[in-house]
Design a protein around this motif. Structure first.
Motif, PDB file in Angstrom:
ATOM      1  N   LEU A  22       2.901  -7.811  -1.733  1.00 49.41           N
ATOM      2  CA  LEU A  22       3.581  -6.463  -2.474  1.00 49.41           C
ATOM      3  C   LEU A  22       5.192  -6.429  -2.171  1.00 49.41           C
ATOM      4  O   LEU A  22       5.838  -6.278  -2.962  1.00 49.41           O
ATOM      5  CB  LEU A  22       2.793  -5.082  -2.249  1.00 49.41           C
ATOM      6  CG  LEU A  22       1.421  -5.182  -2.842  1.00 49.41           C
ATOM      7  CD1 LEU A  22       0.774  -4.081  -2.481  1.00 49.41           C
ATOM      8  CD2 LEU A  22       1.558  -5.031  -4.562  1.00 49.41           C
ATOM      9  N   ASP A  41      11.065  -8.348   8.064  1.00 56.53           N
ATOM     10  CA  ASP A  41       9.936  -8.990   8.254  1.00 56.53           C
ATOM     11  C   ASP A  41       9.863  -9.702   9.598  1.00 56.53           C
ATOM     12  O   ASP A  41      10.838  -9.966  10.070  1.00 56.53           O
ATOM     13  CB  ASP A  41       9.382  -9.460   7.207  1.00 56.53           C
ATOM     14  CG  ASP A  41       7.751  -9.871   6.782  1.00 56.53           C
ATOM     15  OD1 ASP A  41       7.067 -10.159   7.950  1.00 56.53           O
ATOM     16  OD2 ASP A  41       7.476  -9.630   5.837  1.00 56.53           O
ATOM     17  N   ASN A  95       6.421  -0.539   4.279  1.00 52.16           N
ATOM     18  CA  ASN A  95       5.464  -1.534   3.518  1.00 52.16           C
ATOM     19  C   ASN A  95       4.642  -2.333   4.497  1.00 52.16           C
ATOM     20  O   ASN A  95       3.290  -2.686   4.179  1.00 52.16           O
ATOM     21  CB  ASN A  95       5.949  -2.062   2.497  1.00 52.16           C
ATOM     22  CG  ASN A  95       5.206  -3.155   1.817  1.00 52.16           C
ATOM     23  OD1 ASN A  95       4.191  -3.131   0.966  1.00 52.16           O
ATOM     24  ND2 ASN A  95       5.414  -4.427   2.147  1.00 52.16           N
ATOM     25  N   TYR A 183      -8.104   0.055   9.783  1.00 49.67           N
ATOM     26  CA  TYR A 183      -7.125   0.136   8.578  1.00 49.67           C
ATOM     27  C   TYR A 183      -7.183   1.813   7.871  1.00 49.67           C
ATOM     28  O   TYR A 183      -6.184   2.414   7.735  1.00 49.67           O
ATOM     29  CB  TYR A 183      -7.587  -1.004   7.740  1.00 49.67           C
ATOM     30  CG  TYR A 183      -6.775  -0.866   6.472  1.00 49.67           C
ATOM     31  CD1 TYR A 183      -5.466  -1.423   6.631  1.00 49.67           C
ATOM     32  CD2 TYR A 183      -7.024  -0.269   5.064  1.00 49.67           C
ATOM     33  CE1 TYR A 183      -4.497  -1.682   5.460  1.00 49.67           C
ATOM     34  CE2 TYR A 183      -6.073  -0.443   4.111  1.00 49.67           C
ATOM     35  CZ  TYR A 183      -4.915  -0.970   4.227  1.00 49.67           C
ATOM     36  OH  TYR A 183      -4.203  -1.196   3.258  1.00 49.67           O
ATOM     37  N   LYS A 187      -4.035   4.505   7.719  1.00 43.80           N
ATOM     38  CA  LYS A 187      -3.367   4.947   6.586  1.00 43.80           C
ATOM     39  C   LYS A 187      -3.336   6.335   6.405  1.00 43.80           C
ATOM     40  O   LYS A 187      -2.504   6.986   5.931  1.00 43.80           O
ATOM     41  CB  LYS A 187      -3.955   4.022   5.164  1.00 43.80           C
ATOM     42  CG  LYS A 187      -3.655   2.502   5.470  1.00 43.80           C
ATOM     43  CD  LYS A 187      -2.156   2.363   5.420  1.00 43.80           C
ATOM     44  CE  LYS A 187      -1.672   0.986   5.144  1.00 43.80           C
ATOM     45  NZ  LYS A 187      -0.429   0.779   4.740  1.00 43.80           N
TER      46      LYS A 187
HETATM   47  N1  NAD Z   1      -2.902  -5.563  -1.097  1.00 41.27           N
HETATM   48  C1  NAD Z   1      -3.808  -4.513  -1.301  1.00 41.27           C
HETATM   49  O1  NAD Z   1      -4.886  -4.682  -1.937  1.00 41.27           O
HETATM   50  C2  NAD Z   1      -3.549  -3.205  -0.948  1.00 41.27           C
HETATM   51  C3  NAD Z   1      -3.954  -1.935  -1.169  1.00 41.27           C
HETATM   52  C4  NAD Z   1      -3.679  -0.933  -0.838  1.00 41.27           C
HETATM   53  C5  NAD Z   1      -2.580  -0.690   0.169  1.00 41.27           C
HETATM   54  N2  NAD Z   1      -1.839  -1.902   0.352  1.00 41.27           N
HETATM   55  C6  NAD Z   1      -0.609  -1.622   1.165  1.00 41.27           C
HETATM   56  O2  NAD Z   1       0.307  -2.217   0.696  1.00 41.27           O
HETATM   57  C7  NAD Z   1       1.184  -2.705   1.864  1.00 41.27           C
HETATM   58  C8  NAD Z   1       1.492  -4.299   1.315  1.00 41.27           C
HETATM   59  O3  NAD Z   1       0.312  -4.953   1.500  1.00 41.27           O
HETATM   60  P1  NAD Z   1       0.466  -6.580   1.033  1.00 41.27           P
HETATM   61  O4  NAD Z   1      -1.066  -6.809   0.360  1.00 41.27           O
HETATM   62  O5  NAD Z   1       1.240  -6.931   0.213  1.00 41.27           O
HETATM   63  O6  NAD Z   1       0.313  -7.075   2.554  1.00 41.27           O
HETATM   64  P2  NAD Z   1       0.848  -8.595   3.107  1.00 41.27           P
HETATM   65  O7  NAD Z   1      -0.424  -8.706   4.238  1.00 41.27           O
HETATM   66  O8  NAD Z   1       0.669  -9.528   2.083  1.00 41.27           O
HETATM   67  O9  NAD Z   1       2.097  -8.387   3.617  1.00 41.27           O
HETATM   68  C9  NAD Z   1       2.340  -7.612   4.981  1.00 41.27           C
HETATM   69  C10 NAD Z   1       3.590  -8.060   5.431  1.00 41.27           C
HETATM   70  O10 NAD Z   1       4.093  -7.215   6.460  1.00 41.27           O
HETATM   71  C11 NAD Z   1       4.563  -8.116   7.487  1.00 41.27           C
HETATM   72  N3  NAD Z   1       4.287  -7.526   8.759  1.00 41.27           N
HETATM   73  C12 NAD Z   1       3.212  -7.622   9.450  1.00 41.27           C
HETATM   74  N4  NAD Z   1       3.326  -7.272  10.856  1.00 41.27           N
HETATM   75  C13 NAD Z   1       4.741  -6.893  10.881  1.00 41.27           C
HETATM   76  C14 NAD Z   1       5.615  -6.402  11.859  1.00 41.27           C
HETATM   77  N5  NAD Z   1       5.033  -5.970  13.290  1.00 41.27           N
HETATM   78  N6  NAD Z   1       6.595  -6.146  11.668  1.00 41.27           N
HETATM   79  C15 NAD Z   1       7.280  -6.590  10.609  1.00 41.27           C
HETATM   80  N7  NAD Z   1       6.610  -7.125   9.513  1.00 41.27           N
HETATM   81  C16 NAD Z   1       5.321  -7.111   9.869  1.00 41.27           C
HETATM   82  C17 NAD Z   1       3.874  -9.689   7.246  1.00 41.27           C
HETATM   83  O11 NAD Z   1       4.685 -10.352   7.842  1.00 41.27           O
HETATM   84  C18 NAD Z   1       3.640  -9.464   5.845  1.00 41.27           C
HETATM   85  O12 NAD Z   1       4.835 -10.056   5.255  1.00 41.27           O
HETATM   86  C19 NAD Z   1       0.565  -2.650   3.162  1.00 41.27           C
HETATM   87  O13 NAD Z   1       1.049  -1.268   3.622  1.00 41.27           O
HETATM   88  C20 NAD Z   1      -0.915  -2.472   2.565  1.00 41.27           C
HETATM   89  O14 NAD Z   1      -1.700  -1.725   3.560  1.00 41.27           O
HETATM   90  C21 NAD Z   1      -2.433  -3.167  -0.060  1.00 41.27           C
END
Ligand code: NAD
Length: 272
Positions: A22, A41, A95, A183, A187
């Motif tokens: 995302l 990141d 995020n 998780y 959240k």
């Molecule tokens: N994908 C889904 O279905 C979904 C659903 C609901 C909510 N979300 C939320 O949306 C957001 C993005 O999700 P996504 O699916 O793109 O996740 P993703 O795993 O693809 O990306 C997460 C990013 O966070 C970075 N990250 C992790 N630990 C870190 C740290 N300590 N410092 C800096 N960066 C760090 C990772 O390197 C990665 O690039 C998150 O908050 C997730 O909880 C996602």
């Protein structure tokens, strides 16, 4: 319609976890709206940016900084970089998050009774403390400057429990699979951290809201998709693009009277 209402032209915006599924979509959207985007990141991976955006924008538009959101000093150094290139950010998108810690063992998705304590700590550290620290440092700088918008990305699983029946098919074929608890807890903590920051910083021009998302399509297996689709009133998982409008709304002047609130975009998941 007055499109300036949704304009982000020239505004520096920090997005944590900006290289994820995302995060890259959000980065693309903010750049298209004219924002200057600083990705925080873990590692700087320009190849992923080139693939997602089709090119590597110049440093006047996009900064990629190696930041661990669980380390205050790392966030402070990156903020210095953003200020050096541009000026104090006008937006922060919290995020970055972990669903499960990388390399977690089988117990990670096993029964609640055996959920590993160290996984709990790591998920809370990134998803909750990371938001606290980034907001403290960047929100604090925005409050000093007298304006800004914080958007923290939450999840339907922070509002309602995961529906464990979605995974029954995996248990029937012998896997011990449950969506883990950390998780969900991490959240839901964001909802009240957001209300705290919203009231605390309201007199200093900084707004804070959560954006609660439903599940995003990412090549999940057919059996899962069938069950998930049946559970969503709109009958499908989200595409990453489905959240663009809400994010732009929360960061722009279009939401100028909104703070301490939670915007839910979930295809209706929480409506029944
Ligand atoms: N994908 C889904 O279905 C979904 C659903 C609901 C909510 N979300 C939320 O949306 C957001 C993005 O999700 P996504 O699916 O793109 O996740 P993703 O795993 O693809 O990306 C997460 C990013 O966070 C970075 N990250 C992790 N630990 C870190 C740290 N300590 N410092 C800096 N960066 C760090 C990772 O390197 C990665 O690039 C998150 O908050 C997730 O909880 C996602």
């Amino acid at each position: 319609m007055n499109d300036n209402l949704f304009s982000l032209r020239g505004r520096p915006i920090v997005i944590t976890g900006g290289l994820g599924q995302l995060g890259l979509q959000f980065t693309k959207t903010l750049l298209e709206r004219g924002a200057r985007v600083a990705i925080f990141d873990l590692e700087v991976e320009d190849d992923r940016i080139k693939t997602a955006l089709g090119h590597r924008p110049s440093e006047s538009e996009l900064l990629t900084l190696s930041v661990d959101v669980t380390k205050r000093i790392s966030i402070e150094r990156a903020l210095d970089q953003v200020r050096k290139h541009w000026y104090t950010p006008l937006g922060l998108v919290n995020n970055a998050a972990l669903d499960s810690p990388p390399g977690a063992g089988a117990a990670e998705n096993g029964p609640f009774e055996n959920y590993p304590e160290n996984s709990w700590d790591r998920v809370m550290e990134v998803n909750t403390k990371g938001v606290f620290l980034c907001s403290q440092v960047i929100g604090g700088a925005m409050a000093e400057a007298g304006r800004g918008s914080i958007v923290s990305i939450a999840s339907i699983y922070g509002l309602v429990s995961p529906d464990q029946s979605l995974y029954e098919y995996r248990r029937q074929r012998g896997e011990e699979f449950y969506k883990p608890a950390a998780y969900a807890a991490s959240k839901s903590a964001l909802l009240n951290l957001t209300r705290y920051m919203a009231t605390y910083w309201a007199p200093r021009g900084v707004r804070a809201n959560t954006l609660t998302l439903g599940g995003v399509f990412n090549d999940q297996d057919e059996e899962f998709l069938e069950r998930y689709h049946a559970r969503v009133p709109l009958g499908r998982m989200a595409q990453p693009e489905d959240y663009n409008g809400a994010l732009v709304f929360l960061l722009s002047d279009a939401s100028s009277y909104m703070t301490g609130s939670n915007l839910i975009i979930d295809g209706g998941w929480t409506a029944w």
